[in-house]
Scaffold this active site. Structure first.
Site, PDB file in Angstrom:
ATOM      1  N   ILE A   1       0.665  -1.005   0.110  1.00 27.26           N
ATOM      2  CA  ILE A   1       0.005  -0.102  -0.176  1.00 27.26           C
ATOM      3  C   ILE A   1       0.863   1.262   0.061  1.00 27.26           C
ATOM      4  CG2 ILE A   1      -1.951  -1.175   1.082  1.00 27.26           C
ATOM      5  CD1 ILE A   1      -1.183   0.022   3.796  1.00 27.26           C
ATOM      6  N   ALA A   2       2.093   1.225   0.530  1.00 30.35           N
ATOM      7  CA  ALA A   2       3.074   2.268   0.320  1.00 30.35           C
ATOM      8  C   ALA A   2       4.439   1.904   0.532  1.00 30.35           C
ATOM      9  CB  ALA A   2       2.632   3.159   1.554  1.00 30.35           C
ATOM     10  N   HIS A   3       5.046   2.740   0.209  1.00 31.95           N
ATOM     11  CA  HIS A   3       6.785   2.668   0.274  1.00 31.95           C
ATOM     12  C   HIS A   3       7.324   3.831   1.190  1.00 31.95           C
ATOM     13  CE1 HIS A   3      11.169   2.388  -0.538  1.00 31.95           C
ATOM     14  NE2 HIS A   3      10.776   1.056  -0.634  1.00 31.95           N
TER      15      HIS A   3
ATOM     16  N   GLY B   1      10.513   4.949   4.445  1.00 30.70           N
ATOM     17  CA  GLY B   1      11.863   5.089   4.854  1.00 30.70           C
ATOM     18  C   GLY B   1      12.455   3.868   5.184  1.00 30.70           C
ATOM     19  N   LEU B   2      11.925   2.800   5.558  1.00 31.66           N
ATOM     20  CA  LEU B   2      12.245   1.547   6.033  1.00 31.66           C
ATOM     21  C   LEU B   2      11.729   0.361   5.060  1.00 31.66           C
ATOM     22  CD1 LEU B   2      11.611   1.770   9.697  1.00 31.66           C
ATOM     23  CD2 LEU B   2      13.818   2.338   8.296  1.00 31.66           C
TER      24      LEU B   2
ATOM     25  N   TRP C   1       8.987  -1.354   2.118  1.00 31.46           N
ATOM     26  CA  TRP C   1       7.374  -1.545   1.844  1.00 31.46           C
ATOM     27  C   TRP C   1       6.587  -1.602   2.831  1.00 31.46           C
ATOM     28  CZ3 TRP C   1       5.749  -0.174  -2.933  1.00 31.46           C
ATOM     29  CH2 TRP C   1       6.549  -0.316  -3.955  1.00 31.46           C
ATOM     30  N   VAL C   2       5.363  -1.211   2.711  1.00 28.44           N
ATOM     31  CA  VAL C   2       4.197  -1.306   3.760  1.00 28.44           C
ATOM     32  C   VAL C   2       3.213  -2.112   3.115  1.00 28.44           C
ATOM     33  CG1 VAL C   2       2.653  -0.084   5.412  1.00 28.44           C
ATOM     34  CG2 VAL C   2       4.819   0.984   4.672  1.00 28.44           C
TER      35      VAL C   2
ATOM     36  N   LYS D   1       4.856  -3.398   8.736  1.00 27.89           N
ATOM     37  CA  LYS D   1       5.931  -2.411   8.277  1.00 27.89           C
ATOM     38  C   LYS D   1       7.253  -2.829   8.726  1.00 27.89           C
ATOM     39  CE  LYS D   1       7.581   2.251   8.809  1.00 27.89           C
ATOM     40  NZ  LYS D   1       7.153   3.440   9.228  1.00 27.89           N
TER      41      LYS D   1
ATOM     42  N   ASP E   1       8.220  12.602  14.458  1.00 23.39           N
ATOM     43  CA  ASP E   1       8.276  12.566  13.014  1.00 23.39           C
ATOM     44  C   ASP E   1       6.705  13.243  12.809  1.00 23.39           C
ATOM     45  OD1 ASP E   1       9.023  12.779  10.598  1.00 23.39           O
ATOM     46  OD2 ASP E   1       8.813  10.472  10.293  1.00 23.39           O
TER      47      ASP E   1
END
Length: 760
Positions: free
Chosen positions: A167-169, A171-172, A174-175, A191, A286
């Site tokens: 669903i996203a990419h 800092g660490l 892929w999510v 994550k 953050d």
């Protein structure tokens, strides 16, 4: 969603992490804006804080605030709108979203967003010799990298979580969206904890992040589990399993810049979550629009990957442009989180300048939003002050001031007052300047010329005062003294000093509020010299806190040192930008000094709270001085009928319509408007008779050079004969209540001189 033709990741998939490059460790030198890591687009990055002793006196530690209670509501039809900020802001409700619609159809990281997780330099880019590689080894530091998903649809992690896709990419890496097979296919998010290239770092991260499971707050994404899964090389990779939060991130929602009121409403929902983290010894680190999700019912902080313990060291994650500059030196503190709140508000509402892909520190000096909303500007300045000791001391304090600023902003935007109780100042103790414009008409009653000058003593007796700090050791015995007469207050303090009151073994010498209350009582009595000495002695012991600065400004006002008073009231306002009390004090000081600043401060106070009657009358005076008499009348008409000063406001508006103008400037409409205002009040009201005489006398003078319709005013024809009868009747009525015989005779003589000649 991303199409195969466009591999760039969309904003719609940035709900859990920033859509920028990967999280990067950085050395101390990486804080420089010319470093490689900060030349990338804004994303969560790491800075390294070594374990050393910082002795510069910067305040750090936890601030305890109360967590919100979770409320369970019955099933009901939801309104398409919901309210934020204590009901002051209305926003569209975000509809519930099917988790599967968040899946990316083509999970590819764009080349422009590929950076080495270790050194921060570009990797995986196309070269003249060949196409870009999605995985390989960094040519700069030799670290392995991979931008391919490590988990595929259908994979089962920890015998429990079935992977549905990416669903996203961030800092660490892929999510992933997954369904929890043990809990009725509940949607969850997986994550990575750290980059998979370091097995030892994986083990350490798993141990260190366990504390996140203890975080439970309705405004923070839930942590369900910590699991491991082998990558294709057989190395264990740690994953954090989180609640799936369907909705829209603030980054998606904002598009263009948000209205200030809406942005403040969002932050007021997020600040309790930050306060909760601080209360359990954690910093979020953050905060940015990407990490705030708007759901159907509430806002939530997501992506806890950067959360750390207060004052910790090692790799600290954050986003350049949002992250506090001192974090490498101090570690995560309440102040560094407050800084991110200020930067997030600025990013949501202002056109911030960027350099090398990140927001430049500071605020734009020419942004029209800051010119329109002065208090908002002051709040942002304090939140991002370069000196962390000058920022808001807690999320709770910032929330209180932010709510005050929101009331001003909404009042400005809608034209409807939005009053509220202050948590640090009392209400106005009385009023000042209410009778100034009608006082000169008292000459009709007693024959004495009355001053129209505002006095500092009158202002000080009326101004709000700082509430007692409840944490002070002397606070319990001062609660009953807040509204006491000054002499009574001094007697109480004297008794406490000599042990005549039971203090239950408390050392009152440690109290700041006891001597401060004495200073206040002395100022109310006009003993400025003694009050100033005690104030300076107290400041030498505890420093110039804002309460001390307030009373210093009051003493300077009483001493007619208006420049210094303005400086110190401004200092209080910069500290407490959401408070009306310092604005009212600044307006009154400016009026005493004869400067032009009083109008804007009176206007702010009056437009926000029309219960502060002194501000309404002050604004009307300032508008009259500026030649805006029609605006002054409009302001006086805004005094609510429930106010005990409503009659005075009506009479003052009648005087304002006619006084200060030459006969040529007055129109028949002015006269009739003034007459209607007086006629609506009973003759038994104080000053009605004398204002009747003023209106009729002005009409008579005006008629000598002008013509008008003969329609009656105040019961008399608008003719020379009719007006003379009216003036005569008013003067004789005033003579009957004159306080002295000599003035009674003078009024009768004047009535006889005006009386029209009889004809037989």
């Amino acid at each position: 969603m991303t199409s195969p033709e466009n591999p760039d990741l969309p904003d719609a998939d940035d709900a859990y992490v920033d859509s920028g490059p990967g999280t990067q460790p950085a050395s101390l030198e990486d804080l420089d804006m010319d470093s490689a890591s900060t030349m990338r687009p804004m994303a969560t990055q790491a800075v390294y804080r070594p374990e050393f002793d910082d002795t510069d006196g910067t305040s750090r530690g936890t601030v305890v605030t109360e967590a919100y209670d979770q409320v369970t509501m019955a099933t009901r039809a939801l309104s398409p709108m919901r309210r934020l900020g204590g009901g002051l802001v209305e926003i569209p409700r975000v509809p519930e979203r099917d988790p599967l619609t968040a899946l990316m159809t083509n999970p590819v990281v764009a080349e422009s967003k590929r950076f080495c997780w270790n050194c921060g330099k570009p990797v995986g880019r196309s070269t003249p010799d060949g196409r870009a590689l999605s995985e390989g080894w960094c040519p700069h530091c030799g670290s392995p990298y991979s931008f391919l998903p490590q988990l595929s649809p259908g994979d089962i992690v920890a015998d429990q979580y079935e992977i549905k896709g990416c669903i996203a990419h961030g800092g660490l890496g892929w999510v992933y969206l997954a369904f929890d097979k043990n809990v009725n296919d509940r949607p969850v998010v997986l994550k990575g904890l750290v980059h998979s290239g370091d097995a030892e770092a994986q083990a350490i991260a798993m141990a260190e992040r366990q504390f996140l499971a203890e975080v439970t707050h309705p405004g923070i994404v839930k942590i369900y589990n910590f699991v491991e899964h082998e990558d294709k090389h057989g190395n264990p990779v740690g994953y954090i399993v989180m609640e799936y939060v369907g909705g829209t991130s603030l980054k998606q929602a904002r598009g263009a810049k948000l209205p200030v009121a809406e942005a403040i409403g969002y932050m007021l929902e997020i600040l309790p979550a930050l306060g909760y983290l601080h209360s359990i010894g954690l910093a979020y680190n953050d905060l940015k629009p990407e990490n705030i999700m708007i759901t159907e019912e509430q806002l939530k902080l997501i992506d806890l990957g950067a959360v750390s313990r207060l004052n910790s060291y090692g790799y600290l994650y954050g986003t350049p442009g949002y992250q506090a500059p001192e974090i490498v030196r101090t570690g995560p503190t309440v102040a560094t989180d407050i800084y991110t709140v200020g930067r997030t508000l600025a990013a949501l509402t202002l056109s911030l300048r960027t350099r090398r892909g990140r927001y430049v520190d500071g605020l734009p000096s020419d942004d029209p939003v800051l010119e329109t909303y002065d208090s908002y500007h002051r709040l942002l300045r304090r939140a991002i002050d370069p000196d962390p000791r000058r920022r808001f001391t807690s999320a709770e304090e910032m929330s209180s001031q932010l709510l005050g600023v929101l009331r001003e902003v909404v009042a400005t935007d809608t034209g409807v007052p939005r009053p509220g109780l202050s948590t640090v100042f009392s209400p106005s103790r009385s009023t000042f300047g209410v009778d100034l414009l009608v006082a000169h008409t008292d000459v009709y009653v007693d024959g004495q010329v009355h001053s129209e000058k505002l006095t500092a003593q009158e202002i000080v007796r009326a101004l709000p005062v700082p509430l007692v700090d409840r944490t002070d050791v002397g606070a319990p015995m001062l609660v009953a003294s807040v509204l006491s007469e000054p002499v009574h207050t001094l007697d109480q303090l004297r008794a406490a000093r000599h042990g005549a009151l039971d203090t239950e073994g408390i050392d009152l010498n440690e109290s700041v509020e006891l001597p401060l209350m004495e200073v206040r009582a002395l100022l109310d009595l006009g003993d400025v010299a003694k009050a100033t000495r005690k104030l300076e002695d107290l400041a030498a012991r505890v420093g110039w806190r804002w309460r001390l600065v307030w009373f210093k400004a009051v003493s300077e006002m009483l001493s007619a040192d208006y420049d210094s008073a303005t400086k110190h009231f401004t200092e209080v306002l910069d500290t407490l930008p959401g408070e009306l009390a310092p604005k009212l004090a600044l307006a009154a000081t400016a009026e005493l000094a004869g400067t032009a600043d009083e109008l804007k401060f009176y206007k702010t106070v009056w437009s926000t709270d029309n219960g502060v009657i002194s501000a309404g009358f002050g604004l009307a005076r300032a508008q009259s001085v500026a030649g805006e008499r029609d605006m002054a009348v409009q302001t006086l008409d805004e005094v609510p009928p429930t106010s005990r000063h409503f009659t005075t406001a009506r009479l003052t508006s009648a005087v304002t319509l006619l006084s200060g103008r030459s006969t040529s400037e007055i129109t028949e409409q002015h006269i009739r408007d003034a007459a209607r205002r007086v006629e609506a009040l009973p003759d038994s009201e104080p000053r009605v008779l004398q204002i009747r005489a003023l209106v009729l006398g002005t009409a008579l003078d005006w008629l000598a050079d002008n013509t008008a319709s003969s329609n009656h005013i105040l019961g008399f024809p608008f003719t020379e004969h009719g007006l003379k009868l009216g003036v005569e009747a008013s003067l004789r009525a005033l003579a009957r209540i004159a306080p002295t015989q000599s003035h009674r005779y003078a009024l009768v003589d004047l009535a006889n001189s005006v009386r029209p000649m009889s004809t037989f």
